[in-house]
Design an enzyme around this catalytic site. Structure first.
Site, PDB file in Angstrom:
ATOM      1  N   CYS A  56      -7.283  -0.868   1.086  1.00 12.53           N
ATOM      2  CA  CYS A  56      -6.286  -1.445   1.985  1.00 12.53           C
ATOM      3  C   CYS A  56      -6.995  -1.707   3.309  1.00 12.53           C
ATOM      4  O   CYS A  56      -7.620  -0.804   3.884  1.00 12.53           O
ATOM      5  CB  CYS A  56      -5.118  -0.474   2.177  1.00 12.53           C
ATOM      6  SG  CYS A  56      -3.958  -0.989   3.468  1.00 12.53           S
ATOM      7  N   CYS A  83       0.859  -1.182   0.000  1.00 11.23           N
ATOM      8  CA  CYS A  83       0.000   0.000   0.000  1.00 11.23           C
ATOM      9  C   CYS A  83       0.897   1.235   0.000  1.00 11.23           C
ATOM     10  O   CYS A  83       1.798   1.363   0.820  1.00 11.23           O
ATOM     11  CB  CYS A  83      -0.891  -0.005   1.237  1.00 11.23           C
ATOM     12  SG  CYS A  83      -1.871   1.506   1.424  1.00 11.23           S
ATOM     13  N   CYS A 120      -5.350   0.682   6.261  1.00 10.91           N
ATOM     14  CA  CYS A 120      -5.513   2.143   6.347  1.00 10.91           C
ATOM     15  C   CYS A 120      -6.700   2.687   5.566  1.00 10.91           C
ATOM     16  O   CYS A 120      -7.006   3.867   5.654  1.00 10.91           O
ATOM     17  CB  CYS A 120      -4.229   2.845   5.897  1.00 10.91           C
ATOM     18  SG  CYS A 120      -3.932   2.745   4.117  1.00 10.91           S
ATOM     19  N   CYS A 164       0.422   3.162   3.577  1.00  3.00           N
ATOM     20  CA  CYS A 164       0.845   2.633   4.881  1.00  3.00           C
ATOM     21  C   CYS A 164       1.864   1.493   4.805  1.00  3.00           C
ATOM     22  O   CYS A 164       2.256   0.957   5.834  1.00  3.00           O
ATOM     23  CB  CYS A 164      -0.367   2.181   5.684  1.00  3.00           C
ATOM     24  SG  CYS A 164      -1.148   0.670   5.069  1.00  3.00           S
ATOM     25  N   CYS A 187      -8.162  -5.051 -10.095  1.00  5.10           N
ATOM     26  CA  CYS A 187      -7.692  -4.020 -11.011  1.00  5.10           C
ATOM     27  C   CYS A 187      -7.244  -2.835 -10.149  1.00  5.10           C
ATOM     28  O   CYS A 187      -8.073  -2.158  -9.531  1.00  5.10           O
ATOM     29  CB  CYS A 187      -8.834  -3.637 -11.938  1.00  5.10           C
ATOM     30  SG  CYS A 187      -8.381  -2.491 -13.221  1.00  5.10           S
TER      31      CYS A 187
END
Length: 163
Positions: free
Chosen positions: A109, A63, A112, A66, A133
């Protein structure tokens, strides 16, 4: 009736406050304006423009906000759609929610809440029949170290050709 609404409202506020505290405890990366548009405001980068679309190194996609591990490179495939595509996510790393349009499924995510993109099922691209995607702007990449890449060694005995 008013008391029930008040209790429900207090419950929702406490949930939001708990998520806010969790988010404050995370060490979040500084985002560019373009990354903020995608990650925080759910924009989409232009197709075929992201740095991870045609990227094929071994490692883990993280991510951008984070650094939580999200996808393994072994699950990446080319869906010819213009964005990085994966047929699986690291267990528990990605959260699916109904998109605001009411039709698609947004992916976030799980750590976060960063907007990653959308997930599509039943398209037949891979055996897993799933396509995550993902916007390249939502991702960072961590290369696999040499030890991880060397999982299997082949030794030949006998002649030069390994017969």
């Amino acid at each position: 009736m008013k008391k029930s609404i008040l209790i429900l409202l207090l419950f929702v506020i406490s949930l939001l406050h708990a998520d806010g505290n969790k988010l404050q405890q995370l060490k979040l990366n500084k985002l560019t304006e373009e990354e903020q548009q995608v990650i925080l405001f759910k924009a989409t980068e232009r197709p075929f423009s992201g740095k991870y679309y045609k990227f094929n190194e071994e490692g883990v996609y993280l991510c951008k906000q984070c650094n939580a591990p999200l996808y393994k490179s072994s699950d990446k495939f080319d869906a010819y759609c213009g964005w990085p595509s994966f047929d699986d996510a690291i267990p528990g790393a990605v959260k699916r929610v109904r998109d605001a349009d009411g039709y698609r499924t947004e992916i976030l995510c799980a750590q976060c809440g960063a907007h990653l993109g959308h997930v599509f099922l039943g398209e037949g691209f891979t055996q897993k029949d799933t396509r995550y995607c993902v916007n390249s702007l939502s991702l960072n990449f961590q290369k696999a170290d040499a030890k991880e890449r060397l999982k299997q060694a082949y030794f030949a005995g006998g002649c030069f050709w390994g017969c």
